[in-house]
Design a protein around this motif. Sequence first.
Motif, mmCIF file in Angstrom:
data_model
loop_
_atom_site.group_PDB
_atom_site.id
_atom_site.type_symbol
_atom_site.label_atom_id
_atom_site.label_comp_id
_atom_site.label_asym_id
_atom_site.label_seq_id
_atom_site.Cartn_x
_atom_site.Cartn_y
_atom_site.Cartn_z
ATOM 1 N N GLY A 170 0.810 -1.211 0.000
ATOM 2 C CA GLY A 170 0.000 0.000 0.000
ATOM 3 C C GLY A 170 0.844 1.261 0.000
ATOM 4 N N ILE A 171 2.175 1.089 0.015
ATOM 5 C CA ILE A 171 3.096 2.231 0.073
ATOM 6 C C ILE A 171 3.926 2.342 -1.206
ATOM 7 C CG2 ILE A 171 5.020 3.265 1.336
ATOM 8 C CD1 ILE A 171 4.020 1.735 3.837
ATOM 9 N N LEU A 172 4.513 1.235 -1.657
ATOM 10 C CA LEU A 172 5.322 1.242 -2.872
ATOM 11 C C LEU A 172 4.433 1.132 -4.108
ATOM 12 C CD1 LEU A 172 8.271 -1.183 -1.971
ATOM 13 C CD2 LEU A 172 8.045 1.261 -1.478
ATOM 14 N N THR A 173 4.829 1.796 -5.169
ATOM 15 C CA THR A 173 4.119 1.607 -6.433
ATOM 16 C C THR A 173 4.370 0.181 -6.923
ATOM 17 O OG1 THR A 173 5.976 2.284 -7.825
ATOM 18 C CG2 THR A 173 4.513 4.034 -6.999
ATOM 19 N N LYS A 193 11.293 5.280 2.054
ATOM 20 C CA LYS A 193 11.474 5.984 3.332
ATOM 21 C C LYS A 193 10.164 6.034 4.113
ATOM 22 C CE LYS A 193 15.403 8.928 2.095
ATOM 23 N NZ LYS A 193 15.913 10.316 2.018
ATOM 24 N N ARG A 194 9.045 6.093 3.375
ATOM 25 C CA ARG A 194 7.741 6.187 4.043
ATOM 26 C C ARG A 194 7.453 4.958 4.892
ATOM 27 N NH1 ARG A 194 4.962 9.287 6.623
ATOM 28 N NH2 ARG A 194 2.713 9.448 6.296
ATOM 29 N N ILE A 195 7.946 3.795 4.480
ATOM 30 C CA ILE A 195 7.771 2.578 5.284
ATOM 31 C C ILE A 195 8.324 2.791 6.686
ATOM 32 C CG2 ILE A 195 8.484 0.167 5.549
ATOM 33 C CD1 ILE A 195 8.535 -0.005 2.465
ATOM 34 N N PHE A 196 9.499 3.383 6.758
ATOM 35 C CA PHE A 196 10.164 3.580 8.045
ATOM 36 C C PHE A 196 9.629 4.797 8.784
ATOM 37 C CE2 PHE A 196 12.923 1.120 5.318
ATOM 38 C CZ PHE A 196 13.290 0.081 6.153
ATOM 39 N N GLU A 197 9.175 5.800 8.020
ATOM 40 C CA GLU A 197 8.543 6.953 8.662
ATOM 41 C C GLU A 197 7.267 6.532 9.383
ATOM 42 O OE1 GLU A 197 10.081 10.328 5.426
ATOM 43 O OE2 GLU A 197 8.028 9.534 5.328
ATOM 44 N N ALA A 260 -3.774 -4.312 3.424
ATOM 45 C CA ALA A 260 -3.021 -3.136 3.853
ATOM 46 C C ALA A 260 -3.769 -1.873 3.463
ATOM 47 C CB ALA A 260 -1.643 -3.137 3.206
ATOM 48 N N PRO A 261 -3.858 -0.890 4.334
ATOM 49 C CA PRO A 261 -4.468 0.381 3.941
ATOM 50 C C PRO A 261 -3.617 1.073 2.873
ATOM 51 C CG PRO A 261 -4.251 0.195 6.345
ATOM 52 C CD PRO A 261 -3.437 -0.901 5.747
ATOM 53 N N VAL A 262 -4.263 1.759 1.959
ATOM 54 C CA VAL A 262 -3.546 2.489 0.913
ATOM 55 C C VAL A 262 -2.928 3.749 1.510
ATOM 56 C CG1 VAL A 262 -3.800 3.814 -1.228
ATOM 57 C CG2 VAL A 262 -4.931 1.597 -0.984
ATOM 58 N N VAL A 263 -1.624 3.853 1.394
ATOM 59 C CA VAL A 263 -0.891 5.044 1.833
ATOM 60 C C VAL A 263 -0.569 5.916 0.622
ATOM 61 C CG1 VAL A 263 1.223 5.879 2.942
ATOM 62 C CG2 VAL A 263 0.094 3.799 3.803
#
Length: 383
Positions: A170-173, A193-197, A260-263
């Motif tokens: 839901g985070i990576l394209t 980076k958003r995964i870790f943020e 997974a929620p869409v981020v």
Amino acid sequence: MWDWKSGEPSAKAYVEKAKADFSAKHPDVTVEFVAQPFDQYYTLLGGAIQSGKGPDVMLFNGGGQIRDRVDALVPLDEYVAEDKQRLAGWDAFSKDGKVYAGPVTLQGHPIYYNKALYEKAGLDPASPATTWDKFLADCAAIGKAGAKCFALGNKEGAGIQFWMSALGSGILTAQEYDDWIAGKRDWNSPNVKRIFELWKEAGDAGLNNDGGNSTAMFNDSFALFQSAKAAHVIGLMSDVGHWKDFNEFLTPEKLGVMSAPVVTAGTTPSLAYDGGIGYGVAKWTKDPKVAADLVRSLTSTEALQAFYADAGAIAADTTIDVSQAGPAAATIVAALNSGKPALHVALSSKTLDLMGRVSQQLLSGSISVDEAVKQLAASDQAG
């Protein structure tokens, strides 16, 4: 044969079925199962590999744990050709186009949720959040109802692995995801980076149980979920911390599985799964064919049917019927067709060890996301 499963009561019937199948082929060969403690398993195996002496057949987790050790293993392609269509999960036990273990289970990272806590919080248990913003709003409602949003066990540093693989789709394209699995990983991508943020933000916002870094995943974090102290847990498909364990505490009707929620807008969440555990053959074995026959017995339909029935394992055998296992298991199996390999399984064991350490530092506030990602990129690129 070395493993960490054969001594467990839930594996008894599985081992007996495998032994019987092997004995029918090789009545004059004796098989000795040696169950090793999991927390020491790879250290003991490393010693055996260094000495060039040890078990003929050995159990591995899929991914880095076996890929880092293929120099000590026999390629099994010629021995398991007949099993290729029946069994799934081969990629996790392969390197450079060669298969080094027969898959026993499929292992993935569903997000389980407690429908009773959703009801208590005034949420619709049939409609879990599909976006991250809605998920955070649901977590706030769950907090007001007296429970944490996530049960987290990161004492061993494994919590971040589950987080990355459960939420990553839901985070990576789609392109970033496929490139990651293929080894073309862009650690400077904002989405990586958003995964870790999000990992750090969830900790800072109090979404996790207190003391996540001192809570063991196996089985303290799962106990928090089972006792309704947290509404969600990123668990396993098999054969611990999974649907069968949770059914016993929450009941099948109250156990949910959500995507997974869409981020990142435009992403399509999918179940992250690979081959879970599988048996390989040591190079030093005197008769690779006989050892490979034991692997085939350990992955036979009858043996894997017993492992599914007693341990709740989602077996690698695609012919096994799981329709009577309850809604959560049915949801998991239905998601397999559109599933993708787990992001963390693509990393080396060295990089996974480092990721565990920096994940603890992120939760404690002693390292920045940028520094954590910089360290991980250097480790990954070093090979």
